[in-house]
Design a protein around this motif. Structure first.
Motif, PDB file in Angstrom:
ATOM      1  N   VAL A 291       2.254  22.244 -55.946  1.00 12.85           N
ATOM      2  CA  VAL A 291       1.799  20.979 -55.351  1.00 12.85           C
ATOM      3  C   VAL A 291       2.749  19.854 -55.741  1.00 12.85           C
ATOM      4  O   VAL A 291       3.195  19.076 -54.886  1.00 12.85           O
ATOM      5  CB  VAL A 291       0.347  20.643 -55.787  1.00 12.85           C
ATOM      6  N   LEU A 292       3.082  19.772 -57.010  1.00 12.56           N
ATOM      7  CA  LEU A 292       3.992  18.721 -57.470  1.00 12.56           C
ATOM      8  C   LEU A 292       5.374  18.874 -56.851  1.00 12.56           C
ATOM      9  O   LEU A 292       6.001  17.874 -56.467  1.00 12.56           O
ATOM     10  CB  LEU A 292       4.117  18.739 -58.994  1.00 12.56           C
ATOM     11  N   ARG A 293       5.854  20.079 -56.773  1.00 12.18           N
ATOM     12  CA  ARG A 293       7.177  20.305 -56.180  1.00 12.18           C
ATOM     13  C   ARG A 293       7.223  19.808 -54.735  1.00 12.18           C
ATOM     14  O   ARG A 293       8.181  19.159 -54.334  1.00 12.18           O
ATOM     15  CB  ARG A 293       7.536  21.788 -56.228  1.00 12.18           C
ATOM     16  N   ARG A 294       6.177  20.138 -53.979  1.00 10.90           N
ATOM     17  CA  ARG A 294       6.145  19.719 -52.574  1.00 10.90           C
ATOM     18  C   ARG A 294       5.972  18.213 -52.433  1.00 10.90           C
ATOM     19  O   ARG A 294       6.672  17.574 -51.661  1.00 10.90           O
ATOM     20  CB  ARG A 294       5.026  20.442 -51.830  1.00 10.90           C
TER      21      ARG A 294
ATOM     22  N   ARG B 276      11.316  22.890 -60.067  1.00 12.27           N
ATOM     23  CA  ARG B 276      10.204  23.550 -60.760  1.00 12.27           C
ATOM     24  C   ARG B 276      10.121  23.067 -62.207  1.00 12.27           C
ATOM     25  O   ARG B 276       9.048  22.796 -62.731  1.00 12.27           O
ATOM     26  CB  ARG B 276      10.381  25.069 -60.689  1.00 12.27           C
ATOM     27  N   LYS B 277      11.275  22.958 -62.855  1.00 14.83           N
ATOM     28  CA  LYS B 277      11.325  22.498 -64.248  1.00 14.83           C
ATOM     29  C   LYS B 277      10.718  21.101 -64.383  1.00 14.83           C
ATOM     30  O   LYS B 277       9.933  20.843 -65.285  1.00 14.83           O
ATOM     31  CB  LYS B 277      12.768  22.506 -64.730  1.00 14.83           C
ATOM     32  N   GLU B 278      11.081  20.196 -63.474  1.00 15.47           N
ATOM     33  CA  GLU B 278      10.541  18.833 -63.512  1.00 15.47           C
ATOM     34  C   GLU B 278       9.029  18.839 -63.286  1.00 15.47           C
ATOM     35  O   GLU B 278       8.291  18.118 -63.948  1.00 15.47           O
ATOM     36  CB  GLU B 278      11.237  17.959 -62.469  1.00 15.47           C
ATOM     37  N   ALA B 279       8.560  19.665 -62.365  1.00 13.74           N
ATOM     38  CA  ALA B 279       7.123  19.745 -62.095  1.00 13.74           C
ATOM     39  C   ALA B 279       6.364  20.245 -63.329  1.00 13.74           C
ATOM     40  O   ALA B 279       5.323  19.701 -63.689  1.00 13.74           O
ATOM     41  CB  ALA B 279       6.864  20.656 -60.902  1.00 13.74           C
ATOM     42  N   VAL B 280       6.906  21.258 -63.984  1.00 17.48           N
ATOM     43  CA  VAL B 280       6.270  21.794 -65.197  1.00 17.48           C
ATOM     44  C   VAL B 280       6.266  20.733 -66.300  1.00 17.48           C
ATOM     45  O   VAL B 280       5.257  20.526 -66.979  1.00 17.48           O
ATOM     46  CB  VAL B 280       6.983  23.079 -65.678  1.00 17.48           C
ATOM     47  N   THR B 281       7.379  20.036 -66.462  1.00 11.08           N
ATOM     48  CA  THR B 281       7.473  18.990 -67.482  1.00 11.08           C
ATOM     49  C   THR B 281       6.446  17.891 -67.226  1.00 11.08           C
ATOM     50  O   THR B 281       5.770  17.436 -68.157  1.00 11.08           O
ATOM     51  CB  THR B 281       8.896  18.398 -67.508  1.00 11.08           C
TER      52      THR B 281
ATOM     53  N   GLY C 299      -1.882  18.842 -67.816  1.00  7.68           N
ATOM     54  CA  GLY C 299      -2.411  19.656 -66.729  1.00  7.68           C
ATOM     55  C   GLY C 299      -3.099  18.898 -65.620  1.00  7.68           C
ATOM     56  O   GLY C 299      -3.546  19.491 -64.643  1.00  7.68           O
ATOM     57  N   ASP C 300      -3.201  17.585 -65.728  1.00  6.09           N
ATOM     58  CA  ASP C 300      -3.868  16.766 -64.716  1.00  6.09           C
ATOM     59  C   ASP C 300      -2.886  16.463 -63.585  1.00  6.09           C
ATOM     60  O   ASP C 300      -1.945  15.682 -63.756  1.00  6.09           O
ATOM     61  CB  ASP C 300      -4.363  15.468 -65.351  1.00  6.09           C
ATOM     62  N   VAL C 301      -3.101  17.059 -62.420  1.00  7.11           N
ATOM     63  CA  VAL C 301      -2.183  16.912 -61.290  1.00  7.11           C
ATOM     64  C   VAL C 301      -2.097  15.456 -60.841  1.00  7.11           C
ATOM     65  O   VAL C 301      -1.008  14.947 -60.564  1.00  7.11           O
ATOM     66  CB  VAL C 301      -2.611  17.814 -60.106  1.00  7.11           C
ATOM     67  N   PHE C 302      -3.235  14.764 -60.775  1.00  5.25           N
ATOM     68  CA  PHE C 302      -3.246  13.376 -60.320  1.00  5.25           C
ATOM     69  C   PHE C 302      -2.351  12.511 -61.210  1.00  5.25           C
ATOM     70  O   PHE C 302      -1.518  11.747 -60.707  1.00  5.25           O
ATOM     71  CB  PHE C 302      -4.685  12.845 -60.298  1.00  5.25           C
ATOM     72  N   ASN C 303      -2.524  12.625 -62.509  1.00  8.66           N
ATOM     73  CA  ASN C 303      -1.691  11.837 -63.437  1.00  8.66           C
ATOM     74  C   ASN C 303      -0.223  12.262 -63.369  1.00  8.66           C
ATOM     75  O   ASN C 303       0.682  11.426 -63.494  1.00  8.66           O
ATOM     76  CB  ASN C 303      -2.200  11.957 -64.869  1.00  8.66           C
ATOM     77  N   ALA C 304       0.024  13.528 -63.175  1.00  4.41           N
ATOM     78  CA  ALA C 304       1.401  14.005 -63.071  1.00  4.41           C
ATOM     79  C   ALA C 304       2.071  13.429 -61.828  1.00  4.41           C
ATOM     80  O   ALA C 304       3.266  13.122 -61.841  1.00  4.41           O
ATOM     81  CB  ALA C 304       1.428  15.526 -63.032  1.00  4.41           C
ATOM     82  N   LEU C 305       1.310  13.263 -60.743  1.00  4.66           N
ATOM     83  CA  LEU C 305       1.854  12.657 -59.527  1.00  4.66           C
ATOM     84  C   LEU C 305       2.161  11.180 -59.717  1.00  4.66           C
ATOM     85  O   LEU C 305       3.142  10.666 -59.166  1.00  4.66           O
ATOM     86  CB  LEU C 305       0.883  12.835 -58.352  1.00  4.66           C
ATOM     87  N   LEU C 306       1.346  10.495 -60.492  1.00  4.31           N
ATOM     88  CA  LEU C 306       1.526   9.054 -60.672  1.00  4.31           C
ATOM     89  C   LEU C 306       2.627   8.682 -61.648  1.00  4.31           C
ATOM     90  O   LEU C 306       3.240   7.634 -61.522  1.00  4.31           O
ATOM     91  CB  LEU C 306       0.206   8.406 -61.135  1.00  4.31           C
TER      92      LEU C 306
END
Length: 129
Positions: free
Chosen positions: A100-103, A109-114, A121-128
Motif C-alpha cells: 500500500v505504501l509503495r503504491r 520497498r526499503k523506504e516503505a518498510v522503514t 505498523g500504523d499505515v495512516f501515520n506512515a503515509l503522513l
C-alpha cells in the motif's frame, strides 16, 4: 580485510563507523561471504565483493581467505571492497501494508518498510510522515 591472530579479521567502514570481526575458520569462503552479509545487513544475493580487481564468487572466496592467512605471516593486509543494497527485516510489518505504501507514495520497498517501522505498523501515520 586483514589477516590477524588465528583467523581473518574484517574491518567495515560505513556511515555508522568502523566494525572489526575475526573469522576463526580461515579456509571457508562461505563463512566469509555470510559474515559480510550479516555484518552489512545485505542479503548474500545482493552482496558484491571485489578483491584484486575481480568480483569474488562463492567458488573463489575460500582461496581469498587462504591467501589472506598466508599474508598474515608477512604482516601484509588484503583489501576487499564490499557493496550491496541493504534490506530491512520485514518480519515486523505486514507485507500488504508495505505494498500500500509503495503504491501510494511511489517509494522503494526499503523506504516503505522503514516508514512502517517508524510508525509502529500504523499505515495512516506512515503515509503522513
Amino acid at each position: 580485510a586483514t589477516a590477524g591472530g588465528q583467523g581473518l579479521a574484517l574491518g567495515s567502514t560505513g556511515s555508522t563507523g568502523t566494525c572489526t570481526i575475526e573469522l576463526l575458520t580461515v579456509g571457508d569462503g562461505g563463512v566469509l561471504l555470510q559474515t559480510l552479509s550479516l555484518l552489512l545487513h545485505v542479503p548474500r544475493a545482493r552482496l558484491k565483493v571485489i578483491c584484486a580487481g575481480a568480483l569474488l564468487r562463492q567458488a573463489t572466496a575460500a582461496e581469498v581467505v587462504r591467501a589472506a592467512a598466508r599474508r598474515m605471516a608477512d604482516g601484509r593486509t588484503l583489501a576487499l571492497h564490499v557493496m550491496g543494497d541493504s534490506c530491512d527485516d520485514e518480519s515486523t510489518v505486514d507485507s500488504r501494508d508495505v505494498e500500500v505504501l509503495r503504491r501510494q507514495l511511489r517509494v522503494s520497498r526499503k523506504e516503505a518498510v522503514t516508514r512502517l517501522r517508524a510508525a509502529q505498523g500504523d499505515v495512516f501515520n506512515a503515509l503522513l510522515h
